[in-house]
Structures are given as structure tokens and as C-alpha cells.
Design an enzyme around this catalytic site. Structure first.
Site, short mmCIF file in Angstrom:
data_model
loop_
_atom_site.label_atom_id
_atom_site.label_comp_id
_atom_site.label_asym_id
_atom_site.label_seq_id
_atom_site.Cartn_x
_atom_site.Cartn_y
_atom_site.Cartn_z
N MET A 33 0.90 -1.10 -0.06
CA MET A 33 -0.01 -0.04 -0.06
C MET A 33 0.76 1.15 -0.03
O MET A 33 0.39 2.43 0.28
CB MET A 33 -1.05 0.07 1.23
CG MET A 33 -2.17 -1.14 0.95
SD MET A 33 -3.48 -0.66 1.85
CE MET A 33 -3.09 -0.37 3.49
N HIS A 40 9.36 -3.43 3.48
CA HIS A 40 8.93 -3.54 2.11
C HIS A 40 10.05 -3.94 1.26
O HIS A 40 10.07 -5.03 0.30
CB HIS A 40 8.23 -2.25 1.44
CG HIS A 40 6.90 -1.73 2.22
ND1 HIS A 40 6.89 -0.85 2.87
CD2 HIS A 40 5.65 -2.64 2.12
CE1 HIS A 40 5.67 -0.78 3.27
NE2 HIS A 40 5.02 -1.65 2.81
N GLN A 156 -2.87 -11.90 8.51
CA GLN A 156 -3.29 -11.47 7.27
C GLN A 156 -2.39 -12.80 6.36
O GLN A 156 -3.06 -12.98 5.18
CB GLN A 156 -2.71 -10.33 6.92
CG GLN A 156 -2.72 -9.95 5.40
CD GLN A 156 -2.27 -8.75 4.90
OE1 GLN A 156 -2.96 -7.61 5.22
NE2 GLN A 156 -1.03 -8.37 4.57
N SER A 189 4.53 1.45 7.72
CA SER A 189 4.20 2.77 7.08
C SER A 189 3.64 3.62 8.25
O SER A 189 3.73 4.99 8.02
CB SER A 189 3.29 2.71 5.90
OG SER A 189 3.67 1.64 5.08
#
Length: 286
Positions: A33, A40, A156, A189
Site C-alpha cells: 500500500m 517492504h 493476514q 508505514s
């Protein structure tokens, strides 16, 4: 031998990305995202190392936010993201609009059973359904052989694996270790929304989890949970939303350490004046 990197392509249209990928084998994929950080980048570098073509998507998915303010305030740093992708082995960056991903409203409702009825699934109604919607849509577009996800989002990963099983995708889900700040705080993030002081104090989360592993041999599960919650809540800028010690395969809470051979502690903490929601986890038994 490392692959020859000849420069990154940027795509905003599904049809253009599909045309680029047509006929390619050994495609790896990292869905993000955006607001990219070292966590990441560790996924992207691994994807680039293990596949001939590395595709990274940057898309803030509205269907997985049950809080409109959270969606509105989610950090968006496209220019910086593209620069990081170019320098970390990404071959194709996919930056679609909402209409490109959802040309029609996605009304699919997934049933993930018990793994979705705990922790994040209880506190964020609809969140995992939105995750399944967007990841399945992206898998349909990219058709990767492997997809890379960070273990910080422990629940997740279980949801995505079950979605892959239900829909029959021929993709290997590759979990990757949590990347941390020097302080131990899990890279996220959302960390950019913390002040410098808040970020420093938030390191208490992982420090407490790590210390709690030492108590597992002498305390009960309930005692360890209470110690972790009380220790973090003693800091006035933090509030534990939940701390669950679970079977790492079923995600169901355990009462005794002997209830599972793979035991993981999963935590969510609100931090700072803006109550930024931070998640982390730690393994007690592997």
C-alpha cells in the site's frame, strides 16, 4: 548469478501490465500500500533475487479499511516509492486507480472460518474480506508464481493462504521475517505518523514481547499475557488493544503452553496523541 537489471517499467492500467507480463515465466509479486520502508524493501529484494521478473503494486485499498479516517490519513508517498522501487530490483511497478482495480463494486464475501474470527478479524469488521478482495484481484492480474508478505501481519498471511486455497490460485505464499528499527520497533508505514518521541517510546512494545519469552518457562500463559499488557499500559502514551497468545497454525488462543507446538504472541497497541495503531508479534515456540 544475479539477473541483469535493465530498468523499471511503471504501469497504471491493468491491460498494459498484462501485456508486459504475457509469456513471462517465473514472476514474483509484492503487493503493497506504498509508503515504502525497509520492511517492504526486504520483500522486494528477495522477490527480485528469487524470480526473473519482480512486480510490485502500490495501491491503498479502500475495501480493507473499516475506519474512513484511517483510509484518509494513510500515508501516500508515490514519488519516493517509485525511487525506492527503481533502486531495489523492481522490474514492473503497478500503480492502479481504485476504478482500475474495482471497475465494478466487489460484492464477494469470503468465509475464512475460525482464523478470521479472532484478533484483527474481531476488531476490524470487513478488513480481511477487503484484503481477500484486493489480493485475489491482483493475483488475477499478475498471475505470479510466488508472492511475498511480511510476517508482521501474521494473521493476514493465514488469511491469504486460505484465500489461495479456496480460489485455487497456483501461487506460493512466501512469509518473510519482520524488519525492525534499531530500537526493535517493527517497521511500518504507520511509524511515519509518530513523533520522534513517540517512535522512541514505542520500542517498548517489542522490548516487552522479547522479555516475555524468558518468562514462558516459569509463568502460565495467562500470567505472561497480563504481564505484557500491564507493562505496556504503564507507559501513559500507549494502550494495548489486545494481546493474544495463540496456536501459530490455527490462530486460536491457548490456555497452556503445551496446547500447541508452534506458539505466537500477537499484539496491537495504540500509541501517541493520534492513537496510531501498531501491530507486532513474537514466537514463543516454533
Amino acid at each position: 548469478m544475479p539477473k541483469l537489471f535493465v530498468g523499471m517499467k511503471v504501469f497504471r492500467k491493468t491491460a498494459d501490465l498484462k501485456a508486459y507480463l504475457k509469456g513471462r515465466k517465473n514472476v514474483g509479486f509484492v503487493p503493497t500500500m506504498g509508503a515504502l520502508h525497509e520492511g517492504h524493501l526486504s520483500l522486494i529484494k528477495r522477490c527480485a533475487d528469487e524470480n526473473e521478473t519482480c512486480v510490485v503494486s502500490v495501491f491503498v485499498n479502500p475495501t480493507q479499511f473499516n475506519d474512513k479516517n484511517d483510509l484518509k490519513n494513510y500515508p501516500r508517498t508515490e514519488e519516493a516509492d517509485l525511487a525506492l522501487l527503481r533502486s531495489n530490483g523492481c522490474d514492473a511497478a503497478f500503480l492502479p486507480s481504485v476504478d482500475e482495480i474495482y471497475p465494478e463494486e466487489d460484492t464477494r464475501v469470503f468465509n475464512f472460518g475460525a482464523i478470521a474470527d479472532v484478533m484483527e478479524g474481531v476488531r476490524r469488521p470487513g478488513h480481511f474480506n477487503g484484503v481477500a478482495q484486493v489480493v485475489s484481484r491482483l493475483f488475477d492480474i499478475v498471475k505470479p508464481e510466488r508472492a511475498y508478505f511480511g510476517e508482521k501481519d501474521f494473521q493476514q498471511i493465514a488469511i491469504v493462504k486460505e484465500m489461495v486455497r479456496q480460489l485455487g490460485f497456483a501461487v506460493e505464499i512466501v512469509p518473510c521475517p519482520i524488519v525492525r528499527e534499531e530500537s526493535g520497533l517493527a517497521k511500518s508505514s504507520r511509524n511515519t505518523l509518530l513523533s520522534a518521541d513517540e517512535k522512541e517510546k514505542a520500542a517498548l512494545i517489542y522490548r516487552t514481547l522479547r522479555e516475555s519469552v524468558n518468562f514462558a518457562s516459569e509463568m502460565t500463559v495467562a500470567q505472561v499475557k497480563k504481564w505484557v499488557v500491564d507493562t505496556i499500559n504503564a507507559n501513559p502514551i500507549m494502550e494495548v488493544e489486545y494481546y493474544e497468545i495463540v496456536d501459530g497454525r490455527t490462530l486460536q488462543s491457548i490456555e497452556k503452553w503445551s496446547d500447541a507446538d508452534y506458539v505466537v504472541g500477537c499484539i496491537t497497541v495504540y500509541c501517541g496523541e493520534k492513537r496510531i495503531r501498531l501491530i507486532d508479534n513474537i514466537a514463543y515456540k516454533i
